[in-house]
Write a protein that holds these residues in place. Sequence first.
Motif, PDB file in Angstrom:
ATOM      1  N   UNK A 219      -9.480  23.315  -8.553  1.00  0.00           N
ATOM      2  CA  UNK A 219      -9.969  23.530  -7.191  1.00  0.00           C
ATOM      3  C   UNK A 219      -9.408  22.439  -6.279  1.00  0.00           C
ATOM      4  N   UNK A 220      -9.352  22.690  -4.950  1.00  0.00           N
ATOM      5  CA  UNK A 220      -8.753  21.711  -4.022  1.00  0.00           C
ATOM      6  C   UNK A 220      -9.359  20.322  -4.109  1.00  0.00           C
ATOM      7  N   UNK A 221     -10.679  20.222  -4.243  1.00  0.00           N
ATOM      8  CA  UNK A 221     -11.310  18.903  -4.292  1.00  0.00           C
ATOM      9  C   UNK A 221     -10.926  18.137  -5.557  1.00  0.00           C
ATOM     10  N   UNK A 222     -10.683  18.863  -6.633  1.00  0.00           N
ATOM     11  CA  UNK A 222     -10.252  18.214  -7.874  1.00  0.00           C
ATOM     12  C   UNK A 222      -8.802  17.755  -7.749  1.00  0.00           C
ATOM     13  N   UNK A 223      -7.972  18.577  -7.136  1.00  0.00           N
ATOM     14  CA  UNK A 223      -6.575  18.185  -6.887  1.00  0.00           C
ATOM     15  C   UNK A 223      -6.548  16.900  -6.050  1.00  0.00           C
ATOM     16  N   UNK A 224      -7.417  16.831  -5.033  1.00  0.00           N
ATOM     17  CA  UNK A 224      -7.458  15.644  -4.177  1.00  0.00           C
ATOM     18  C   UNK A 224      -7.907  14.411  -4.952  1.00  0.00           C
ATOM     19  N   UNK A 225      -8.892  14.560  -5.830  1.00  0.00           N
ATOM     20  CA  UNK A 225      -9.373  13.421  -6.615  1.00  0.00           C
ATOM     21  C   UNK A 225      -8.280  12.894  -7.539  1.00  0.00           C
ATOM     22  N   UNK A 226      -7.576  13.798  -8.195  1.00  0.00           N
ATOM     23  CA  UNK A 226      -6.485  13.364  -9.078  1.00  0.00           C
ATOM     24  C   UNK A 226      -5.360  12.736  -8.263  1.00  0.00           C
ATOM     25  N   UNK A 227      -5.157  13.228  -7.043  1.00  0.00           N
ATOM     26  CA  UNK A 227      -4.168  12.607  -6.164  1.00  0.00           C
ATOM     27  C   UNK A 227      -4.546  11.189  -5.792  1.00  0.00           C
ATOM     28  N   UNK A 228      -5.833  10.947  -5.553  1.00  0.00           N
ATOM     29  CA  UNK A 228      -6.278   9.589  -5.226  1.00  0.00           C
ATOM     30  C   UNK A 228      -6.134   8.666  -6.437  1.00  0.00           C
ATOM     31  N   UNK A 229      -6.455   9.189  -7.600  1.00  0.00           N
ATOM     32  CA  UNK A 229      -6.194   8.428  -8.831  1.00  0.00           C
ATOM     33  C   UNK A 229      -4.738   7.974  -8.864  1.00  0.00           C
ATOM     34  N   UNK A 230      -3.838   8.902  -8.572  1.00  0.00           N
ATOM     35  CA  UNK A 230      -2.406   8.592  -8.637  1.00  0.00           C
ATOM     36  C   UNK A 230      -1.998   7.589  -7.567  1.00  0.00           C
ATOM     37  N   UNK A 231      -2.608   7.657  -6.390  1.00  0.00           N
ATOM     38  CA  UNK A 231      -2.291   6.693  -5.333  1.00  0.00           C
ATOM     39  C   UNK A 231      -2.534   5.268  -5.810  1.00  0.00           C
ATOM     40  N   UNK A 232      -3.697   5.039  -6.380  1.00  0.00           N
ATOM     41  CA  UNK A 232      -4.028   3.677  -6.828  1.00  0.00           C
ATOM     42  C   UNK A 232      -3.242   3.294  -8.078  1.00  0.00           C
ATOM     43  N   UNK A 233      -2.971   4.274  -8.936  1.00  0.00           N
ATOM     44  CA  UNK A 233      -2.110   4.008 -10.091  1.00  0.00           C
ATOM     45  C   UNK A 233      -0.736   3.545  -9.635  1.00  0.00           C
ATOM     46  N   UNK A 234      -0.172   4.214  -8.631  1.00  0.00           N
ATOM     47  CA  UNK A 234       1.145   3.837  -8.131  1.00  0.00           C
ATOM     48  C   UNK A 234       1.177   2.421  -7.594  1.00  0.00           C
ATOM     49  N   UNK A 235       0.131   2.031  -6.864  1.00  0.00           N
ATOM     50  CA  UNK A 235       0.073   0.664  -6.342  1.00  0.00           C
ATOM     51  C   UNK A 235      -0.001  -0.339  -7.490  1.00  0.00           C
ATOM     52  N   UNK A 236      -0.856  -0.062  -8.470  1.00  0.00           N
ATOM     53  CA  UNK A 236      -0.987  -0.972  -9.610  1.00  0.00           C
ATOM     54  C   UNK A 236       0.328  -1.097 -10.360  1.00  0.00           C
ATOM     55  N   UNK A 237       0.969   0.031 -10.585  1.00  0.00           N
ATOM     56  CA  UNK A 237       2.224   0.038 -11.345  1.00  0.00           C
ATOM     57  C   UNK A 237       3.290  -0.806 -10.647  1.00  0.00           C
ATOM     58  N   UNK A 238       3.458  -0.622  -9.325  1.00  0.00           N
ATOM     59  CA  UNK A 238       4.501  -1.355  -8.626  1.00  0.00           C
ATOM     60  C   UNK A 238       4.169  -2.834  -8.488  1.00  0.00           C
ATOM     61  N   UNK A 239       2.896  -3.150  -8.258  1.00  0.00           N
ATOM     62  CA  UNK A 239       2.502  -4.561  -8.216  1.00  0.00           C
ATOM     63  C   UNK A 239       2.874  -5.249  -9.525  1.00  0.00           C
ATOM     64  N   UNK A 240       2.561  -4.584 -10.638  1.00  0.00           N
ATOM     65  CA  UNK A 240       2.879  -5.185 -11.930  1.00  0.00           C
ATOM     66  C   UNK A 240       4.382  -5.207 -12.173  1.00  0.00           C
ATOM     67  N   UNK A 241       5.082  -4.160 -11.740  1.00  0.00           N
ATOM     68  CA  UNK A 241       6.531  -4.133 -11.879  1.00  0.00           C
ATOM     69  C   UNK A 241       7.164  -5.320 -11.144  1.00  0.00           C
ATOM     70  N   UNK A 242       6.627  -5.634  -9.974  1.00  0.00           N
ATOM     71  CA  UNK A 242       7.125  -6.777  -9.204  1.00  0.00           C
ATOM     72  C   UNK A 242       6.882  -8.091  -9.931  1.00  0.00           C
ATOM     73  N   UNK A 243       5.892  -8.114 -10.802  1.00  0.00           N
ATOM     74  CA  UNK A 243       5.560  -9.336 -11.528  1.00  0.00           C
ATOM     75  C   UNK A 243       6.424  -9.554 -12.764  1.00  0.00           C
ATOM     76  N   UNK A 244       7.073  -8.489 -13.249  1.00  0.00           N
ATOM     77  CA  UNK A 244       7.798  -8.594 -14.518  1.00  0.00           C
ATOM     78  C   UNK A 244       8.848  -9.713 -14.537  1.00  0.00           C
ATOM     79  N   UNK A 245       9.601  -9.951 -13.440  1.00  0.00           N
ATOM     80  CA  UNK A 245      10.571 -11.053 -13.501  1.00  0.00           C
ATOM     81  C   UNK A 245       9.920 -12.421 -13.706  1.00  0.00           C
ATOM     82  N   UNK A 246       8.612 -12.515 -13.449  1.00  0.00           N
ATOM     83  CA  UNK A 246       7.913 -13.795 -13.574  1.00  0.00           C
ATOM     84  C   UNK A 246       6.977 -13.838 -14.778  1.00  0.00           C
ATOM     85  N   UNK A 247       6.868 -12.702 -15.483  1.00  0.00           N
ATOM     86  CA  UNK A 247       5.991 -12.629 -16.645  1.00  0.00           C
ATOM     87  C   UNK A 247       6.729 -12.369 -17.942  1.00  0.00           C
ATOM     88  N   UNK A 248       7.969 -11.874 -17.852  1.00  0.00           N
ATOM     89  CA  UNK A 248       8.669 -11.434 -19.052  1.00  0.00           C
ATOM     90  C   UNK A 248      10.162 -11.577 -18.862  1.00  0.00           C
TER      91      UNK A 248
END
Length: 354
Positions: A219-248
């Motif tokens: 349903x549309x509301x479920x699609x939107x919720x999973x989209x919001x999950x992905x929005x925050x996942x994307x931010x977390x992923x890139x923040x951590x990706x930016x850290x890799x040169x300083x962590x590994x």
Amino acid sequence: MGVRVTVGTREANDAAIALISEHTRRGLSPAAEATVTRLREALHRAWPEHTDPVLGISRYALLTPGKLLRPLLLAAAAGAVGGAVERVVPAALAVEYLHVGSLVHDDVIDGDDTRRGKPSVQHRFGVPDAIATGDALMLRTFGSVAECVQRGVPEAAALAAVREISAAGVDVCRGQALEGAMAADPDRPLADYLAMIALKTGALFRGACRAGALLGGAAPEVVDAIGRYADHLGLAFQMHDDLLPYLSDSATAGKSALSDLRNLRPTYPVLLAHETGTAEQRARVAAALSGTLPPEQAYPQLRDVLDETGAVKRAVEHAEAEVALAKSYLDGLGPNQHTAVLAEVADLSVDRRR
């Protein structure tokens, strides 16, 4: 006669798959591993050895030890809402085509010689063939999504998924352009950077998850919720990706730790350090990104500032907070193995040592 471009013998490919599977077992749950294995096998079937240069180079770009994260997200999103994962496999592969095609072009733009621990396409085959291959992979995306109809997905759902993935692809390009505009400018607000990574990195996560939910009949509301999950996942992923040169090391990051500096690219921890540092520390950050120093000299200078300001620790905390937000949007979904995989991917986004 075409130039034969292969990734080795069948035995070598089988050995590579076994090695990848062993690596995956150390990091993923059995449910996630089973989905990744299914997707990887489908990817190998879809791209046999070929004498055509573009198809052969596409195979080289695709059949590497990547984690198939975006295909896994699409498949898990479809399963989480009650859809049949087998029906959406072509669409799951499609987001990998779009992602890898964009990476091929990124490496041309950045002049990077390494991708996923091996020579980049542009380094091994040259810029003209790399551009043509990236184009071909991205164009293959939409035909692959359409194949889901043959597996029983309603045409309306497949069309909606095409719209989501197409919009995500446009957003990735917008993010790439914004990133270029931020080069050598540590004075840009963090909000600008977050808006950029929401496009360049987050858009394809969002497109994969929303497309998967649509293909699964949500349903549309479920699609939107999973989209919001992905929005925050994307931010977390890139923040951590930016850290890799300083962590590994570069083997973990999959590319040179100097790549961002070579391209005068301010990243999340660097902007954090500049925002909270003293005037002297901000001047050192600006000097490291000015292009006047070789990357080999700029890197330790920048790392010192990040250590002094505590920017790395705070960036890790911010990434972990985004993971918690991402997982909160899964609370309304019925608990099943696919919802658990989505939560697992969120946790793995800030711990890629496994």
